[in-house]
Structure formats: structure tokens, C-alpha cells
Design an enzyme around this catalytic site. Sequence first.
Site, PDB file in Angstrom:
ATOM      1  N   SER A   1      -9.788   2.252   2.735  1.00  0.00           N
ATOM      2  CA  SER A   1      -8.873   3.028   1.919  1.00  0.00           C
ATOM      3  C   SER A   1      -7.873   2.172   1.140  1.00  0.00           C
ATOM      4  CB  SER A   1      -8.085   4.009   2.806  1.00  0.00           C
ATOM      5  OG  SER A   1      -7.215   3.309   3.688  1.00  0.00           O
TER       6      SER A   1
ATOM      7  N   SER B   1     -10.063  -0.043   6.775  1.00  0.00           N
ATOM      8  CA  SER B   1      -9.478   0.128   5.447  1.00  0.00           C
ATOM      9  C   SER B   1      -9.000  -1.159   4.799  1.00  0.00           C
ATOM     10  CB  SER B   1      -8.302   1.099   5.518  1.00  0.00           C
ATOM     11  OG  SER B   1      -8.792   2.400   5.689  1.00  0.00           O
TER      12      SER B   1
ATOM     13  N   LYS C   1       0.857  -1.195   0.000  1.00  0.00           N
ATOM     14  CA  LYS C   1       0.000   0.000   0.000  1.00  0.00           C
ATOM     15  C   LYS C   1       0.885   1.234   0.000  1.00  0.00           C
ATOM     16  CE  LYS C   1      -3.931   2.022   2.564  1.00  0.00           C
ATOM     17  NZ  LYS C   1      -4.872   1.853   3.686  1.00  0.00           N
TER      18      LYS C   1
END
Lengths: 448, 431
Positions: A124, A148, A50
Site C-alpha cells: 500500500s 506494504s 506516508k
Amino acid sequence: MSSLRDFSKKKKPEDYYVNLIQELERINGRLHAFNEISHDVDRGFPISVKDNICVDGMEATASSRMLKGYKPPFDATVVQKLKDAGFSVLGKTNMDEFGFGSFGINCISPARNPFDEERVAGGSSSGAAVAASIMKYHLAIAESTGGSISAPACFCGVVGFTPTYGVISRYGLIDYANSLDKIGFIARSSEDISDVFKLSVGKDGFDSTCADFKPLKKEKDRLVIINQLYERLDKGIKASFDRSVRRLSAKGFKIGYEDVNEIGYAVPAYYIVSMAEASTNLAKYTGFKYGEQLTDFSMDYNSFFSASRNVFGEEAKRKIVLGSFIRSASVRSMYYEKALKVRRLIINRLKEILDGSFIISPSMPVLAPKIEEARAFTPVQNYSMDVLTIPPNLCGFPSISLPSDYVGGLPTGMQIIGDHMEDLSILSFGKEWEKDFIYRFKYNIGEI
Amino acid sequence: MKIGLEVHVALPTRSKLFCSCSTADADQPNTNVCPTCMGLPGSKPYLNGEAVRIAKSVCIALGCVVNGSISFVRKTYFYPDLPKSYQITQIDGAIGRDGKIKLENTEIRIRRVQIEEDPAKLIREDRYSLIDFNRSGTPLVEIVTEPDIKSEKELKEFLYVLWSILYYLGVDIDKEIKTDLNISLGSNRVEVKNVTGIKNLLDAAAYEASRQASLLSRGNEPVKETRRYDERSQRTEPSREKESEEEYGYIYETDLEDYDTSKIKTGDIEADVRKTAKSIASRNGLDYDTIMQLVAFDRHSLSLLNHGLNSTAYDPSTILNVVEAGKRFRSSVNEKSFSLIAEYIKAGVQIDKEIMERIRKGLKPDYKTPDKLKIREFISKELENDPDILKRYRKNPKVIDFIVDTVSRKYGLPQKSVAEEAKKILTGEDD
């Protein structure tokens, strides 16, 4: 067999990685899973990271214009550990700016849902979930503050695992809210995650909140549904969840229902704590040390710092304004300190339940909305989407989101929460679930 | 007059407060740095236990209650020297609280002792500023007093005592000290921020005292404000800084776990300096003030006294001389070296570098059985290097002093015996 072992056993064609990267780049043009794809990979099981987690020499932007060009000179501890174990970083995945969002739309090019490209991937960790959903052999390092990992994993039909707070080092993670941030994983099976999780834990000299992982092993066959959360589900999700519960019941699990009156305060407590922390974490971006550089130095300090704040997206600005307000001395006891107390109360209450049971719920209260629909949500509508994922995140409990059903061609997810240090137990639960529930995928990039 | 202080001093650790970078002075700017003390995104702080240990010693020496579990907060404000735009510091979870420093006629209460990180250093050039992060993350303690200081004399005395205590703990005055000075003669508090060094602090207090007194004498109440001290003009002036506690927006630093201080061993240096000074005084018939004056600003001296005077009683003048010598040469401190220095002094030997070298080697002065032949041998050796000396001696008998000095120093001999023998040789007298 875990795809990690499967992958290492399979004989791969010589141009395997070249083709994988080419195919990925082609599809990434539509799905926007990756912010950056590496061209240096020629061996090892491909993982993605990420974009708020540092990989030495690769840009780490957290999908923010503010960090454009920031190349950290170090690896996050988790990245270092997996590199040492022979994994290869294929790229950095898209996300909501700094992790602020549940749909992956708070960034320049939102990632798209592989099951319906008009729809959001969830956030997210949007790109991480898409990457796991489109590649046959892949594991995504993701991060969750309030949901997330579960949210995008649910929308993209993959497994999302959020560990106990503090068992995986946060060194190298660009902070959202330090007391809530957890590095976790998204992949196609609980087994894959289980293998990688064991390699990733352990005390770390660079993160003092990181503790030794001491697994709690308790035989549990009871699953608890929290009444106050169940009542808030919309019809379609409720029906789908009921089907999953019946499956579990048939597998021999006992189903219980419990009242948790405090649970309604979880979302406000979460947003207060996370915004207070986020507003301090965002303070360091001042436009002259790394990332976005301001070029006009004629201003005085205050004007300069104000100008640098303009680079943030809307949600980041909202968190700065609200978070700074929450922290101000005149209201701190009304919001921040109260939220910390609420958090403690909720932890205590849920721990009572988790003593003999796991807690289950759907992962998300809705199906993946269309990107345009999500863009029209008000901030409060947005925040309320996290109602199911916030309780474990607020309390630092491990949770896993498993694909549980398909409604109108879109995946739904089921979330299982364990007690602190029960990470391996809920991963085992996932493996049990996967024995007779077959996950579906739209793409199989890198299939051998 | 009411004065309260917030004194910041650097703790003598080898590495920084939240990373392993060196705190040593570096030749080049921005070389003792890492992602953590540069505040790079992704970095995290990791607490230096040695800093906590020294801070605990400071708390004990200041008579504070030491908190068993300490926590940190983020103090958020924007300034180019602050890499994360927040400083990691302490408030409620501070390491020490409710201490006091006893002065001759009064007592100054210590409200709080907190550990915090130093920002980077701004180097101002004509049209721009440079930032050196070498200093960023250096551990500091901030000592916050109650507004109990009532005169400039008390302020001086307070600093004297405070620094002697800190020195004894190894907290070095040579490193930059920064103080926020709260001073009010009327009913409004005036804060003079960031005064560097002790001299400037005393000057700033003196200036403020007279400024406020003159305002009051004309019937004007000084306004509540923040001022800054200008070293060049030696005046304070209104500061443009407007941060209030409200705007710092303190929240917990959740990157750091609460830290248990109860198991930290602080060793025997936590002995209270005043108590030590008092007991030295009572043991040896020196007065307390003399001891305090000897040890103020100089931990070596207190240590010397404390370790040197364990069993033997010396007369006060010898003690003063020993401390004086110890001060000059920063000698290694123990009972043995103390007694050796005392022996040399008794023998009338001037303590200098060479004598200190002998003391370090544990060599006693040769005076006990002053072997006159030996002394004469030494003198003759010295004279061989200077064949013209006899001629000069006849013109000026003072020339002998140089020889005496050299010989007594070189061989640790009493000057008196050397002088006697030297005279005999030069005048041709014999026993």
C-alpha cells in the site's frame, strides 16, 4: 557514500528546493506519488511521509475520503525524531486507502510505476516507493502491515525496509492492524535506510508496544529458501530469483532449502487477524468529529452511523464486514483465536530456521501488473499476492526488499528476512548486495 | 429473588487511564483532553500504572485472585460518547477474579474485577446533544458479582460493605457510580442498565422486585429483557438498546502490552477492612456491627480507628465519640490525634473546629492542672468584650453558658471548671 552524507556535503544552488518542488509537482501530476507537497521546505534532507502517518498541521488522510481535512495537531514520534535530526518533510505520499491493498489502486488517483506508467506502483505504500524511485536524494517514511513496504519497493526498483515489530514507535500512525503495523523506510540504498533507522528507534512513552532496540548480532552466511513458497513462483520470477541466488552463492553464501508445512496458513491467519483489528480501527470514523463531516443530523444514531460508513471505499467496507463477522462471539474461536494460534506456530517454526540463517525469497510472486489488470483481480487473487511478504509481517520479523534484477525493463525484488532484532544485520546484507549490483532509475529529480 | 450487579466506580488517579490528561473537574468542557482521550486517528493508549495499583488493592480487599499478567480487549459499539467506537476494557485478562464479600448471614461471590475507561459525557439539550470529553478515559473498575444477592435487605447490606471497603481504598463514592442491575424473581433475567447512584439502585431494585412479583402473582413470567430506570418516575421501563455480547465483537487490544501486576506494591491499605474491623472490635469490646456501621461509607473513620487504637484501650463510648468527631472534621489520622481527641472528650470539651485546630497542632487540653487563676483570667478577658453581661446575667443566668462555651473552646478547658469559675466571678463570690 550514503546519499545523506553526499547531500550534506554538496553545495546546493540557492533555488535548489524551489526547483525541486516545482519539478516534483510537475511529475506528480502524472505519477500521483504525493497527496500533498509542502511549499515550506528550504533546508535539510528531503523526506516524505506516508499519508497514514501524522505530521503536525499537514492533512493526514490515509488516502481516504473519510479523513479529508483531518489535520492532526501532533507529529508522529518517528516524524518528530527525524525533524529533530534536521530532516525536512517534503510531503505526504499516496497509498491504498488505510493501507488496504497490494497495488496502490484502492484510492482516488493510483500512483503510477516510474518504469512503466501503465503499471501499478505496488501497495500500500505506493507513493513512498515512487518518491524514492524518482528523486536522487530522498527517504520515504512508509508503513507495512502485511507487505506494504516490500511490494511497492519491489515494483519500483528501490530498497524497502520493514523493521522488527515494535522497535519504531507507532505513535502517530493511523492504524490498520495494531499487532501488525510497522513503520519502516523506502530509499535508494540500504545505507541510507540504515542511517535513518538508527535515529528512529527507541522506547516511546506514547506507544506501549514500542521496545528498546537491542540489536542481535550473529554472523550468518546461510540463506534458506522455503520449498513451499519457491514452488508457487511463476516461471519468470523463478528464473530471475535463481539468478540472484547464484550471485549470492558466488559471493560465498551457503544456500539451504527447508520445508515449512505451516506456511500455507500464513495468508489466511494474517487476513483474519488484520481484518478483525482493522474493523475495530475503522469504527472510530463516524463522520462528525474530524475528516468527512455528515451534515444531516435529523437521523437517529444508528442511521447516522450507517450513513457515515458509506464514505469508505470498497476494500475498507469489505474489511469492516468480514472483520466484524470474524469477531462475533459465535465464530471467534473458529477464526480469530485459531489464527492467533497459527501465528504462534509459524513464529516458532521460522525462528528455528532464523536461528542460524536468513530466509530469502522473491519479494513479489509477479511483475508489476498493469493498473487495469490489477483492477480485475478478485479479492482472493489480491490477497494471494502477499504470500511472500506475509510470513515476516505476521511474525514481526524484520525484512528488506532489494532490487535484484530487471525483467523486460521492470524491476524485480528479493526479500531477506532476519530474526527479531536482526534489523542491522539484514541492512548490512543489503549493503553487501549493493557493492556490486547497481540499481537503475528512470528519474533523478533533485540531482545536484 | 436473584440479584447480580456490575458496579462501575471511578479510580482516584490524578491522570486518565491511557493518557496523562488530568481527571480533575474542569470549569470548561473539553479542556482536559488530548489526541488519545479524544480518540484522534494516530493516537495510542498508554496504561496508567497507578490505576492498576489501586485496582489491585480493590481486588485484594475483595478477596480476589489477582492475575499476574493482565490484558485488555476492545468492546466495539457505536455511541456518540465513545470516541473510538470501542471501549478498552478487560475480560479474560481481567485484574481480579473469584473474590467474595461476607455479609452477616451470607457471602456474595465476586466473579470478576476489571479495569476500563469511561466514555465522554453527553449533555442533552432540547434539540441536540453536546459531548464533553473531559471525562473520556477516566479509569474505572467494574466489579461483577455472581447472582448471589437474595433480597433487597442483602442488596443494601452488600452495598454498605462494598462501599466501606472501596472508601477505605480511596475510591470515592462522590464520583458517579453506575450499576447494571440483573434481577430476576422468576426464571428470566431482567437487566436494568446504567443506574446512577446508590439510592437509584435501591429504588430500581425495589421497583423491579414488586413489578416482577406482581406479574408472577398473576401467573405471568417476566420476559428476559434490558430495561432502564427513570429517575423522575422512579420506574423501570423497557430499553431500546439491543446490544448483546455477540455484537460487541471482543478482540485483544494489541496497542497495549500484557501488564505484569506481580511487582506492584499495594502498601498496607490492602489490609482487609472486615478483618480490621473485627480486630478493633475484639481489642476494645465494641461489637463488630457497631464498628462496621462506623466505618461504612467512611474510610477516614476506619483509618482513624485502626491507627488510633494500636496500643491503648479506650472505653467504647469514648471511641464512638472520637470517631464521630473525626468524621465531622476529617481530621488527620494517627495514634496521637486519636488520643488527643479522646483526651478532650474525657475532659468534657466540645470538639469543634478550634479544638481540632489545637489537636492538629498537638496541643493538649489545659485541664490537667486547672489553674483556677488562669481560668479566671481567660474569663475576665472574655467579659471585657461584653461589658453589659452582668446586667443580662441577673435577668437570665443562662447567659453564662455562652461565656463558658467560648472560653472552654478557645483554651481547651473542661466546661465544668470554666462554669464554676465563671459563676464565681459573675456572682461576686470568691474563694
